[in-house]
Scaffold this motif. Structure first.
Motif, PDB file in Angstrom:
ATOM      1  N   SER A  24      58.558  35.128  17.532  1.00 10.13           N
ATOM      2  CA  SER A  24      59.758  35.574  16.839  1.00 10.13           C
ATOM      3  C   SER A  24      60.213  34.467  15.898  1.00 10.13           C
ATOM      4  N   LEU A  25      60.531  34.814  14.648  1.00 10.72           N
ATOM      5  CA  LEU A  25      60.882  33.819  13.640  1.00 10.72           C
ATOM      6  C   LEU A  25      62.129  34.232  12.863  1.00 10.72           C
ATOM      7  N   SER A  26      62.950  33.241  12.560  1.00  8.86           N
ATOM      8  CA  SER A  26      64.069  33.417  11.648  1.00  8.86           C
ATOM      9  C   SER A  26      64.002  32.335  10.578  1.00  8.86           C
ATOM     10  N   VAL A  27      64.665  32.577   9.459  1.00  2.65           N
ATOM     11  CA  VAL A  27      64.743  31.592   8.388  1.00  2.65           C
ATOM     12  C   VAL A  27      66.059  30.819   8.517  1.00  2.65           C
ATOM     13  N   TYR A  28      65.960  29.503   8.440  1.00  2.00           N
ATOM     14  CA  TYR A  28      67.110  28.606   8.512  1.00  2.00           C
ATOM     15  C   TYR A  28      67.165  27.771   7.238  1.00  2.00           C
ATOM     16  N   VAL A  29      68.345  27.212   6.964  1.00  3.35           N
ATOM     17  CA  VAL A  29      68.494  26.219   5.899  1.00  3.35           C
ATOM     18  C   VAL A  29      69.179  24.990   6.473  1.00  3.35           C
TER      19      VAL A  29
ATOM     20  N   SER B 153      51.607  24.763  26.043  1.00  6.97           N
ATOM     21  CA  SER B 153      52.927  24.159  26.170  1.00  6.97           C
ATOM     22  C   SER B 153      53.451  23.568  24.872  1.00  6.97           C
ATOM     23  N   MET B 154      52.563  23.230  23.920  1.00  6.31           N
ATOM     24  CA  MET B 154      53.008  22.666  22.648  1.00  6.31           C
ATOM     25  C   MET B 154      53.405  23.728  21.634  1.00  6.31           C
ATOM     26  N   GLY B 155      53.247  24.995  22.006  1.00  6.08           N
ATOM     27  CA  GLY B 155      53.713  26.076  21.152  1.00  6.08           C
ATOM     28  C   GLY B 155      52.867  26.297  19.904  1.00  6.08           C
ATOM     29  N   PHE B 156      53.362  27.165  19.049  1.00  7.12           N
ATOM     30  CA  PHE B 156      52.696  27.456  17.783  1.00  7.12           C
ATOM     31  C   PHE B 156      52.838  26.260  16.838  1.00  7.12           C
ATOM     32  N   LYS B 157      51.827  26.065  15.980  1.00  7.05           N
ATOM     33  CA  LYS B 157      51.892  25.046  14.944  1.00  7.05           C
ATOM     34  C   LYS B 157      52.152  25.661  13.568  1.00  7.05           C
ATOM     35  N   ASP B 158      52.143  26.988  13.484  1.00 10.27           N
ATOM     36  CA  ASP B 158      52.358  27.680  12.212  1.00 10.27           C
ATOM     37  C   ASP B 158      52.776  29.103  12.527  1.00 10.27           C
ATOM     38  N   GLU B 159      53.079  29.853  11.489  1.00  9.01           N
ATOM     39  CA  GLU B 159      53.456  31.252  11.668  1.00  9.01           C
ATOM     40  C   GLU B 159      52.246  32.081  12.074  1.00  9.01           C
ATOM     41  N   ARG B 160      52.426  32.907  13.096  1.00  7.40           N
ATOM     42  CA  ARG B 160      51.304  33.685  13.622  1.00  7.40           C
ATOM     43  C   ARG B 160      50.675  34.574  12.570  1.00  7.40           C
ATOM     44  N   ALA B 161      51.457  35.218  11.748  1.00  6.50           N
ATOM     45  CA  ALA B 161      50.920  36.167  10.772  1.00  6.50           C
ATOM     46  C   ALA B 161      49.986  35.501   9.769  1.00  6.50           C
ATOM     47  N   LEU B 162      50.103  34.181   9.595  1.00  7.14           N
ATOM     48  CA  LEU B 162      49.251  33.466   8.647  1.00  7.14           C
ATOM     49  C   LEU B 162      47.919  33.052   9.264  1.00  7.14           C
ATOM     50  N   SER B 163      47.777  33.262  10.557  1.00  5.84           N
ATOM     51  CA  SER B 163      46.580  32.821  11.271  1.00  5.84           C
ATOM     52  C   SER B 163      45.564  33.950  11.339  1.00  5.84           C
ATOM     53  N   ASN B 164      44.381  33.625  11.874  1.00  7.26           N
ATOM     54  CA  ASN B 164      43.413  34.657  12.222  1.00  7.26           C
ATOM     55  C   ASN B 164      42.949  34.448  13.652  1.00  7.26           C
TER      56      ASN B 164
ATOM     57  N   SER C 294      64.217  22.353  20.767  1.00  5.96           N
ATOM     58  CA  SER C 294      63.233  22.662  21.809  1.00  5.96           C
ATOM     59  C   SER C 294      62.205  23.690  21.346  1.00  5.96           C
ATOM     60  N   GLY C 295      62.408  24.285  20.176  1.00 10.81           N
ATOM     61  CA  GLY C 295      61.452  25.256  19.653  1.00 10.81           C
ATOM     62  C   GLY C 295      60.482  24.618  18.693  1.00 10.81           C
ATOM     63  N   SER C 296      60.002  25.407  17.738  1.00  9.06           N
ATOM     64  CA  SER C 296      59.064  24.916  16.730  1.00  9.06           C
ATOM     65  C   SER C 296      59.509  25.399  15.354  1.00  9.06           C
ATOM     66  N   ASP C 297      59.230  24.584  14.322  1.00  7.27           N
ATOM     67  CA  ASP C 297      59.663  24.864  12.960  1.00  7.27           C
ATOM     68  C   ASP C 297      58.464  24.816  12.013  1.00  7.27           C
ATOM     69  N   PHE C 298      58.514  25.649  10.969  1.00  6.80           N
ATOM     70  CA  PHE C 298      57.359  25.800  10.092  1.00  6.80           C
ATOM     71  C   PHE C 298      57.778  25.976   8.628  1.00  6.80           C
ATOM     72  N   ARG C 299      56.823  25.785   7.743  1.00  6.82           N
ATOM     73  CA  ARG C 299      56.873  26.181   6.336  1.00  6.82           C
ATOM     74  C   ARG C 299      58.147  25.751   5.600  1.00  6.82           C
ATOM     75  N   PRO C 300      58.423  24.445   5.501  1.00  6.30           N
ATOM     76  CA  PRO C 300      59.607  23.994   4.759  1.00  6.30           C
ATOM     77  C   PRO C 300      59.489  24.300   3.270  1.00  6.30           C
TER      78      PRO C 300
END
Length: 613
Positions: free
Chosen positions: A191-196, A553-564, A154-160
């Motif tokens: 808020s972000l965590s790293v998963y494998v 409603s579609m949430g972030f598409k990438d990590e916020r810190a990488l955006s401007n 239900s969340g969003s995932d980034f940067r594989p």
């Protein structure tokens, strides 16, 4: 003076728009839907570059085509995988390091981005909004071109990131998080965590601490450690704007099997996208005074920085000898550009260069728009962006959200300071003639009032006053509360063209989330139209039967810190007034907001002057 990007005049974009609009075939009236919106944080151009590992010897990888970004180099050093919007939506391409052999790998109207090739070169891991509209990790088999979802949630995932041995994929995710808003404001933190996870979808687990922000994971050459940047939720907000102290990030690595951690940097500074390299070297992006730099740190502690620029998405080859990245370019002056639509029945036009809250005149020949570095001016222009002229400038605050009177002679707008935590400063609703004369205030002195909308008969205006809505009668100067004062914030009211409804945005559900509501002009039949969090900037279709709005409603598409972008999560949606027929029009990593819905045929958007240039 004309702005330029990599030697290409930005003014060309307006000519392209004019030609594009005039080339559309005549179709049935119901298909002639044109929506204009603001997308100021999105670059006008982004171009790929390749350089030596320390950032020297930079050269363009590909000709300038529009938006190319998110590059990564394959493990064998034969390909650069990248995202491009050259054919409409964001899709994945690859090209050899000498710029030859460009090949499209995905073709879907959804958002595809942040792709990396498996070590054996057979499988592509990438981020896509397919299916749910939210960002998740997908895998594409290059031989069959079949894609499947790897990380449903239900969340969003980034940067594989593939491990060099091909056994794992690491990624960042906001799943299981409950990030708050920026204190005193409305923007969402992340808020972000790293998963494998295994490539077959098994053994999913979180490897970082599960609080704050841990982003952009990359594996060590031996597949034992994951490197990432780390900060707090608030720190990621400041990091995206380059604040070295408040936005300080540290490069950290963790042993995937044992959980032991090493912090590789100290002190203030914004450091992003780390990549461990052979012989103990470390590469990452660092923010400096004049932009971002490619930074290469050797195992002896010596550091080399590239020349600064608007650099994003650095990725090194496995041997560390080459690095690819993109550079963004934003317009120096306002521009009107075509945009991709997920729905064929809608043609989209976006405003860049500090233009917000467009409003179309009743005659359809002029757009009134907020502009200026500090949102301080009102401008009038033709729908294609030509003949722009400033009609009002507020030296002490904003000049926001113009609304035309039905006869086209006057413009109501907001003058003051808005969007701040209470106690709110004074703001007023003002009227001005279309030629810039006859300025007058109609709101109560000492209130924070703004965001007016005319009734279709021109006899009343509805606007926000201290968090609730009031209706103002022009003939008598009489004000009536449309919604009751309270703890909520009712805002952005818009009167329908039929006069039967007023639409507005409110956080009256009590969960600090904005949604869209309908109310009759007499104050009856108040009800909620949308139930997704982060819905705002609503306005009517010309026939008063549907609405267009922005949704988070579609949430972030990438990590916020990488955006401007302060709000890198707004998409444009349309919905019918009865709550049916919801459709998503935009799907990208930029904020799309303040839309308007045109009544005119497509060809009339381009002025005769523009079409003849």
């Amino acid at each position: 003076m004309k702005a330029a990007c990599f030697g290409v005049p930005l003014k060309v974009a307006t000519y392209v728009l004019a030609a594009l609009l005039l080339s559309f075939p005549a179709v049935a009236a119901q298909a002639q839907q044109v929506i204009m919106f603001s997308s100021d944080a999105a670059p006008v151009h982004s171009r790929l570059f390749i350089a030596n590992g320390d950032g020297t010897g930079e050269r363009p990888l590909l000709p300038l085509t529009g938006l190319d970004y998110s590059p990564s180099i394959s493990a064998d050093g034969q390909w650069v995988i990248f995202t491009s919007e050259r054919d409409g939506s964001a899709d994945i391409y690859r090209v050899h390091l000498d710029g030859s052999g460009v090949e499209r790998l995905t073709d879907d109207p959804a958002y595809d981005d942040q792709a990396v090739l498996s070590p054996d070169g057979k499988t592509l891991a990438f981020v896509s909004s397919r299916g749910t509209g939210r960002a998740h990790i997908w895998l594409l088999d290059l031989a069959s071109r079949r894609a499947h979802l790897l990380t449903p949630n239900s969340g969003s995932d980034f940067r594989p990131a593939w491990s060099p041995d091909g056994k794992w994929i690491a990624f960042s995710s906001d799943r299981d998080s409950n990030a708050s808003h920026l204190p005193g404001r409305w923007e969402l933190l992340q808020s972000l965590s790293v998963y494998v996870i295994r490539p077959d979808g098994s053994d999913l687990r979180r490897v970082t601490r599960g609080r704050g922000v841990a982003g952009s994971p990359r594996w060590s050459p031996d597949s034992k450690r994951i490197y990432y940047y780390e900060t707090t939720e608030l720190g990621a907000w400041y990091a995206e704007f380059g604040y070295e102290a408040k936005g300080s990030t540290q490069i950290v690595s963790i042993d995937v099997a044992e959980g032991s951690m090493i912090q590789h940097t100290t002190g203030d500074g914004v450091r992003l996208a780390p990549q461990p390299l052979p012989h103990g070297a470390l590469g990452y992006l660092a923010t400096v005074k004049d932009g971002n730099v490619i930074r290469l740190v050797q195992n002896d502690g010596s550091t080399a920085n590239s020349q600064p620029g608007d650099i994003h998405g650095a990725s090194w080859s496995a041997d560390g000898k080459q690095v690819v990245y993109c550079k963004f370019s934003h317009p120096e002056s306002p521009e009107v550009l075509p945009a991709f639509s997920r729905e064929p029945g809608f043609r989209l036009v976006r405003l860049t260069g500090r233009m917000f809250f467009p409003a179309i005149s009743p005659q359809g020949d002029q757009i009134a728009v907020t502009t200026g570095k500090k949102f301080e001016s009102l401008a009038l222009m033709k729908p294609d962006g030509s003949d722009r002229k400033i009609v009002f400038t507020n030296k002490d605050g904003f000049a926001l959200a113009p609304s035309w009177s039905p006869d086209g002679k006057r413009i109501a707008f907001s003058q003051g300071m808005y969007f701040r935590a209470g106690p709110h400063p004074s703001g007023q609703v003002s009227l001005i003639n279309a030629d810039g004369a006859g300025l007058q205030s109609i709101s109560v002195e000492g209130t924070n009032s703004g965001f007016p909308s005319w009734s279709p008969d021109g006899q009343q205006l509805v606007y926000e006053q201290d968090g609730h809505l009031v209706v103002f009668t022009t003939a008598t100067n009489h004000r009536t509360n449309l919604t009751s004062p309270g703890a909520q914030r009712d805002n952005f009211p818009k009167w329908s063209s039929q006069g039967d409804w007023i639409i507005f945005t409110s956080d009256r559900d009590g969960d600090e989330q904005f949604r869209i509501y309908l109310i009759r002009p007499d104050g009856t039949d108040l009800h909620k139209l949308t139930d997704s969090p982060g819905d705002a900037h609503c306005t009517w279709s010309p026939d008063g039967k549907s609405l267009v709005f922005t949704s988070a409603s579609m949430g972030f598409k990438d990590e916020r810190a990488l955006s401007n972008d302060a709000q890198p999560y707004g998409e444009i949606f349309v919905i019918q007034v009865d709550g049916t027929g919801l459709r998503q029009l935009t799907d990208n990593q930029w904020e799309d907001g303040t839309p308007i819905w045109f009544a005119e045929p497509l060809g009339k958007l381009a002025s005769s002057d523009a079409s003849q240039r």
